[in-house]
Design a protein around this motif. Structure first.
Motif, PDB file in Angstrom:
ATOM      1  N   GLN B  14      60.411  94.887  48.729  1.00 45.47           N
ATOM      2  CA  GLN B  14      61.141  93.739  49.242  1.00 45.47           C
ATOM      3  C   GLN B  14      61.788  92.993  48.072  1.00 45.47           C
ATOM      4  O   GLN B  14      61.235  92.932  46.966  1.00 45.47           O
ATOM      5  N   GLU B  15      62.940  92.451  48.355  1.00 37.31           N
ATOM      6  CA  GLU B  15      63.632  91.646  47.346  1.00 37.31           C
ATOM      7  C   GLU B  15      62.704  90.542  46.848  1.00 37.31           C
ATOM      8  O   GLU B  15      62.043  89.865  47.640  1.00 37.31           O
ATOM      9  N   ALA B  79      60.812  90.627  39.849  1.00 35.23           N
ATOM     10  CA  ALA B  79      61.721  89.980  40.807  1.00 35.23           C
ATOM     11  C   ALA B  79      62.856  90.927  41.191  1.00 35.23           C
ATOM     12  O   ALA B  79      64.036  90.641  40.959  1.00 35.23           O
ATOM     13  N   THR B  80      62.505  92.042  41.780  1.00 34.04           N
ATOM     14  CA  THR B  80      63.466  93.093  42.097  1.00 34.04           C
ATOM     15  C   THR B  80      64.595  92.569  42.984  1.00 34.04           C
ATOM     16  O   THR B  80      64.364  91.821  43.940  1.00 34.04           O
ATOM     17  N   GLN B  81      65.794  92.972  42.642  1.00 33.04           N
ATOM     18  CA  GLN B  81      66.997  92.530  43.355  1.00 33.04           C
ATOM     19  C   GLN B  81      67.682  93.722  44.022  1.00 33.04           C
ATOM     20  O   GLN B  81      67.492  94.864  43.605  1.00 33.04           O
ATOM     21  N   LEU B 110      64.547 104.059  44.095  1.00 36.01           N
ATOM     22  CA  LEU B 110      64.081 102.710  44.417  1.00 36.01           C
ATOM     23  C   LEU B 110      65.020 102.071  45.422  1.00 36.01           C
ATOM     24  O   LEU B 110      66.237 102.003  45.186  1.00 36.01           O
ATOM     25  N   THR B 111      64.477 101.606  46.526  1.00 32.51           N
ATOM     26  CA  THR B 111      65.257 100.903  47.551  1.00 32.51           C
ATOM     27  C   THR B 111      64.713  99.491  47.651  1.00 32.51           C
ATOM     28  O   THR B 111      63.507  99.294  47.832  1.00 32.51           O
ATOM     29  N   VAL B 112      65.604  98.533  47.533  1.00 27.65           N
ATOM     30  CA  VAL B 112      65.216  97.130  47.612  1.00 27.65           C
ATOM     31  C   VAL B 112      65.712  96.575  48.944  1.00 27.65           C
ATOM     32  O   VAL B 112      66.924  96.551  49.205  1.00 27.65           O
ATOM     33  N   ASN B 113      64.806  96.145  49.764  1.00 27.66           N
ATOM     34  CA  ASN B 113      65.138  95.618  51.087  1.00 27.66           C
ATOM     35  C   ASN B 113      65.325  94.108  51.023  1.00 27.66           C
ATOM     36  O   ASN B 113      64.500  93.405  50.459  1.00 27.66           O
ATOM     37  N   PRO B 114      66.410  93.591  51.608  1.00 25.40           N
ATOM     38  CA  PRO B 114      66.673  92.143  51.553  1.00 25.40           C
ATOM     39  C   PRO B 114      65.731  91.344  52.439  1.00 25.40           C
ATOM     40  O   PRO B 114      65.089  91.900  53.323  1.00 25.40           O
TER      41      PRO B 114
END
Lengths: 113, 114
Positions: B14-15, B79-81, B110-114
């Motif tokens: 998650q973002e 703090a992945t964006q 890597l997939t970052v979900n908003p």
């Protein structure tokens, strides 16, 4: 400072033809390495050039060759193209040989039909 | 043959969360390691490197940890964006005799979900 540049960005060739790809390293960088990237094999090392001399070579057939010029620019050549040569060809440059930061160009997407 | 490998082919976060991407290597002679980020249609982008005489190195929002005892490398992203979404590769250099040759792992998407 400009990054690593590669030309052309995209290329379509026919089996049996040959192709030449070009790489201009970051200014001041003297080592140029080439890699092949495919979905099945990932990133594989082709060869490295430093001071116009091939320093290392990966496990690719002799159809793959390269050279480096006095200004550190490099070319790679693939002769007698096969369908399996379709890949993204990446060039990386570093200041010296060995454990130094390597920076990649955008790659040349080669499609062999 | 010997290679650098990654534990997971995909990672979804998650973002705002912290991400940890792992990599195992098998050659004890390796003395230099690099993490790259590759976005679709682009070449690998240098993120951070570490030498074998170190066990930790920090950059902007990224930290690389090296455990030579178990031959393990990890990349931590704080703090992945959404812009961090990409394939991440670890790569090793096996010392002077191998020149600049890098051996790459298989990559983690890597997939970052908003």
């Amino acid at each position: 400072k400009a990054g690593v540049t590669q030309t052309p960005r995209y290329l379509i060739k026919t089996r049996g033809q040959q192709v030449t790809l070009s790489c201009s390293p970051i200014s001041g960088h003297r080592s140029v390495s080439w890699y092949q990237q495919t979905p099945g094999q990932g990133l594989q090392f082709l060869f490295e050039y430093f001071s116009e001399t091939q320093r290392n070579k990966g496990n690719f057939p002799g159809r793959f060759s390269g050279r480096q010029f006095s200004n550190s620019r490099s070319e790679m050549n693939v002769s007698t193209l096969e369908l399996g040569d379709s890949a993204l060809y990446l060039c990386a440059s570093s200041q010296m040989v060995g454990g130094y930061e390597q920076y990649f160009g955008p790659g040349t997407r080669l499609t062999v039909t | 043959g010997e290679s650098v490998g990654l534990h997971l082919p995909t990672l979804s976060v998650q973002e705002g969360d912290n991400s940890i991407i792992n990599c195992a290597y098998s050659n004890s002679a390796s003395d230099y390691f690099i993490w790259y980020k590759q976005e679709s249609g682009k070449g690998p982008q240098f993120i951070i490197d570490i030498r074998s005489n170190m066990d930790k190195r920090q950059g902007q929002r990224v930290t690389v940890l090296l455990n030579k005892t178990v031959k393990h490398l990890s990349l931590q992203i704080a703090a992945t964006q959404p812009g961090d979404s990409a394939v991440y590769f670890c790569a090793e250099n096996r010392g002077e005799t191998s020149g600049s040759r890098l051996t790459f792992g298989e990559g983690t998407q890597l997939t970052v979900n908003p």
